[in-house]
Design a protein around this motif. Structure first.
Motif, PDB file in Angstrom:
ATOM      1  N   ASP A 197       0.821  -1.215   0.000  1.00 56.22           N
ATOM      2  CA  ASP A 197       0.000   0.000   0.000  1.00 56.22           C
ATOM      3  C   ASP A 197       0.851   1.259   0.000  1.00 56.22           C
ATOM      4  N   VAL A 198       1.970   1.226   0.732  1.00 55.73           N
ATOM      5  CA  VAL A 198       2.822   2.413   0.819  1.00 55.73           C
ATOM      6  C   VAL A 198       3.438   2.722  -0.541  1.00 55.73           C
ATOM      7  N   THR A 199       3.938   1.690  -1.201  1.00 55.78           N
ATOM      8  CA  THR A 199       4.533   1.880  -2.538  1.00 55.78           C
ATOM      9  C   THR A 199       3.501   2.400  -3.526  1.00 55.78           C
ATOM     10  N   GLU A 200       2.335   1.791  -3.539  1.00 58.90           N
ATOM     11  CA  GLU A 200       1.274   2.209  -4.466  1.00 58.90           C
ATOM     12  C   GLU A 200       0.825   3.637  -4.177  1.00 58.90           C
ATOM     13  N   PHE A 201       0.764   3.988  -2.905  1.00 60.71           N
ATOM     14  CA  PHE A 201       0.341   5.346  -2.541  1.00 60.71           C
ATOM     15  C   PHE A 201       1.297   6.380  -3.118  1.00 60.71           C
ATOM     16  N   PHE A 202       2.585   6.167  -2.951  1.00 62.32           N
ATOM     17  CA  PHE A 202       3.546   7.167  -3.409  1.00 62.32           C
ATOM     18  C   PHE A 202       3.738   7.145  -4.923  1.00 62.32           C
ATOM     19  N   ASP A 203       3.433   6.054  -5.559  1.00 65.60           N
ATOM     20  CA  ASP A 203       3.480   6.031  -7.019  1.00 65.60           C
ATOM     21  C   ASP A 203       2.469   7.008  -7.618  1.00 65.60           C
ATOM     22  N   ALA A 204       1.387   7.287  -6.859  1.00 64.91           N
ATOM     23  CA  ALA A 204       0.341   8.183  -7.356  1.00 64.91           C
ATOM     24  C   ALA A 204       0.296   9.516  -6.611  1.00 64.91           C
ATOM     25  N   TYR A 205       1.184   9.734  -5.658  1.00 64.13           N
ATOM     26  CA  TYR A 205       1.148  10.931  -4.804  1.00 64.13           C
ATOM     27  C   TYR A 205       1.689  12.156  -5.544  1.00 64.13           C
ATOM     28  N   THR A 206       0.900  13.240  -5.547  1.00 65.29           N
ATOM     29  CA  THR A 206       1.311  14.463  -6.262  1.00 65.29           C
ATOM     30  C   THR A 206       1.148  15.730  -5.426  1.00 65.29           C
ATOM     31  N   ASP A 207       0.786  15.609  -4.163  1.00 72.80           N
ATOM     32  CA  ASP A 207       0.527  16.802  -3.349  1.00 72.80           C
ATOM     33  C   ASP A 207       1.784  17.634  -3.126  1.00 72.80           C
ATOM     34  N   HIS A 208       2.907  16.977  -2.924  1.00 74.72           N
ATOM     35  CA  HIS A 208       4.183  17.671  -2.698  1.00 74.72           C
ATOM     36  C   HIS A 208       5.289  16.889  -3.397  1.00 74.72           C
ATOM     37  N   SER A 209       6.415  17.552  -3.602  1.00 81.93           N
ATOM     38  CA  SER A 209       7.558  16.866  -4.193  1.00 81.93           C
ATOM     39  C   SER A 209       8.073  15.799  -3.226  1.00 81.93           C
ATOM     40  N   HIS A 210       8.509  14.675  -3.785  1.00 82.52           N
ATOM     41  CA  HIS A 210       8.989  13.583  -2.939  1.00 82.52           C
ATOM     42  C   HIS A 210       9.949  12.713  -3.731  1.00 82.52           C
ATOM     43  N   ILE A 211      10.752  11.963  -2.989  1.00 77.01           N
ATOM     44  CA  ILE A 211      11.745  11.097  -3.602  1.00 77.01           C
ATOM     45  C   ILE A 211      11.912   9.865  -2.730  1.00 77.01           C
ATOM     46  N   THR A 212      12.225   8.728  -3.362  1.00 77.39           N
ATOM     47  CA  THR A 212      12.437   7.485  -2.638  1.00 77.39           C
ATOM     48  C   THR A 212      13.929   7.228  -2.465  1.00 77.39           C
ATOM     49  N   LEU A 213      14.325   6.924  -1.233  1.00 78.25           N
ATOM     50  CA  LEU A 213      15.700   6.531  -0.952  1.00 78.25           C
ATOM     51  C   LEU A 213      15.760   5.015  -0.840  1.00 78.25           C
ATOM     52  N   ASP A 214      16.781   4.420  -1.423  1.00 81.28           N
ATOM     53  CA  ASP A 214      16.900   2.968  -1.465  1.00 81.28           C
ATOM     54  C   ASP A 214      17.578   2.458  -0.194  1.00 81.28           C
ATOM     55  N   THR A 215      16.924   2.653   0.949  1.00 87.17           N
ATOM     56  CA  THR A 215      17.399   2.117   2.216  1.00 87.17           C
ATOM     57  C   THR A 215      16.935   0.672   2.347  1.00 87.17           C
ATOM     58  N   MET A 216      17.110   0.073   3.530  1.00 89.36           N
ATOM     59  CA  MET A 216      16.797  -1.339   3.701  1.00 89.36           C
ATOM     60  C   MET A 216      15.366  -1.671   3.279  1.00 89.36           C
ATOM     61  N   CYS A 217      14.404  -0.849   3.726  1.00 84.43           N
ATOM     62  CA  CYS A 217      12.996  -1.062   3.359  1.00 84.43           C
ATOM     63  C   CYS A 217      12.445   0.082   2.533  1.00 84.43           C
ATOM     64  N   GLY A 218      13.312   1.000   2.123  1.00 84.97           N
ATOM     65  CA  GLY A 218      12.876   2.160   1.355  1.00 84.97           C
ATOM     66  C   GLY A 218      12.342   3.255   2.244  1.00 84.97           C
ATOM     67  N   MET A 219      12.762   4.473   2.004  1.00 86.44           N
ATOM     68  CA  MET A 219      12.245   5.644   2.722  1.00 86.44           C
ATOM     69  C   MET A 219      11.795   6.681   1.710  1.00 86.44           C
ATOM     70  N   GLU A 220      10.615   7.223   1.936  1.00 90.34           N
ATOM     71  CA  GLU A 220      10.100   8.300   1.084  1.00 90.34           C
ATOM     72  C   GLU A 220      10.332   9.612   1.808  1.00 90.34           C
ATOM     73  N   ILE A 221      10.910  10.573   1.095  1.00 89.66           N
ATOM     74  CA  ILE A 221      11.141  11.910   1.653  1.00 89.66           C
ATOM     75  C   ILE A 221      10.185  12.876   0.964  1.00 89.66           C
ATOM     76  N   ILE A 222       9.341  13.512   1.761  1.00 88.72           N
ATOM     77  CA  ILE A 222       8.382  14.490   1.250  1.00 88.72           C
ATOM     78  C   ILE A 222       8.773  15.877   1.734  1.00 88.72           C
ATOM     79  N   GLN A 223       8.825  16.827   0.835  1.00 89.01           N
ATOM     80  CA  GLN A 223       9.099  18.223   1.210  1.00 89.01           C
ATOM     81  C   GLN A 223       7.803  19.004   1.097  1.00 89.01           C
ATOM     82  N   MET A 224       7.172  19.260   2.241  1.00 91.16           N
ATOM     83  CA  MET A 224       5.940  20.055   2.259  1.00 91.16           C
ATOM     84  C   MET A 224       6.315  21.527   2.352  1.00 91.16           C
ATOM     85  N   ARG A 225       5.804  22.294   1.411  1.00 93.81           N
ATOM     86  CA  ARG A 225       6.105  23.741   1.376  1.00 93.81           C
ATOM     87  C   ARG A 225       4.862  24.516   1.019  1.00 93.81           C
ATOM     88  N   GLY A 226       4.815  25.746   1.527  1.00 89.15           N
ATOM     89  CA  GLY A 226       3.748  26.643   1.136  1.00 89.15           C
ATOM     90  C   GLY A 226       2.441  26.374   1.843  1.00 89.15           C
TER      91      GLY A 226
END
Length: 226
Positions: A197-226
């Motif tokens: 569910d987490v992977t699918e959610f971020f594949d379609a997420y467009t509210d803020h800029s974000h990037i996936t880091l290839d850590t052990m289980c993956g980490m998504e970094i979201i930059q909320m601005r404005g």
């Protein structure tokens, strides 16, 4: 063999455990001293034999590389109001608190439905406890209760509690309505096959800029601005 006072070495551990590695299963460790200075290289000495260390395993916490990354992010970003969902045994809590302690500023609100006594267990040393507020309760209900309902100005968040889509949406909606002008959000298990569910959610997420880091289980970094 008797080790001389001039001998140098480093400590390691050997896991003595049969069956699958599971949360809270009792593990037994032998303590090994890797000895050097004996001619043909290094030799292992079980320096506590026949004693061994035993204790329940914790495998649901963040990996050590991820913990160091969290501490570094806190150190660099210098947030004032942090939120963590999913305290568990407190490894990520400790990492965030270490960054806050080095900065000598900020506070972390960490919430979990179970009380793991992270202050008494030693997970959070006494010198760092002033930077941590522990909240016990389920989510999203705890968002509507004190002290979280009055929380404002969140500028850093680490999400590692619910990993279903509706749980993640509730976490992000709370942060969105209680954040500072800029807020960094780190979501664990973003590329974990056990939580699609987490992977699918971020594949379609467009509210803020974000990037996936290839850590052990993956980490998504979201930059909320404005």
């Amino acid at each position: 063999m008797r080790a001389g006072v001039q001998t140098t070495g480093r400590v390691g551990y050997r896991l003595e455990h049969e069956g699958p590695i599971q949360e809270n299963k009792i593990a037994k460790f032998s303590s090994l001293l890797l000895m050097s200075g004996f001619g043909r290289g290094a030799y292992e000495l079980d320096f506590m034999f026949p004693l061994a260390m035993k204790g329940p395993m914790t495998i649901w916490g963040i990996d050590e590389g991820g913990a160091h990354m969290l501490a570094g992010m806190i150190r660099a970003l210098r947030p004032l109001v942090c939120l963590e969902t999913g305290t568990n045994k407190g490894r990520s809590t400790r990492a965030i608190a270490e960054g806050l302690g080095l900065n000598e500023q900020g506070v972390l609100y960490t919430v979990d439905m179970f009380d793991h006594n992270v202050f008494d267990s030693g997970a959070i040393p006494s010198k760092l406890q002033e930077y941590v507020k522990v909240v016990i309760g389920d989510l999203p209900n705890s968002f509507e209760l004190e002290p979280l309902c009055d929380l404002e100005g969140i500028d850093f968040a680490f999400l590692d509690a619910g990993h279903e889509k509706d749980e993640l949406v509730a976490d992000l909606e709370f942060i969105e309505s209680h954040r500072a002008e800029e807020c960094m959000v780190v979501v664990d298990n973003a590329r974990d096959k056990n939580w699609p569910d987490v992977t699918e959610f971020f594949d379609a997420y467009t509210d803020h800029s974000h990037i996936t880091l290839d850590t052990m289980c993956g980490m998504e970094i979201i930059q909320m601005r404005g």
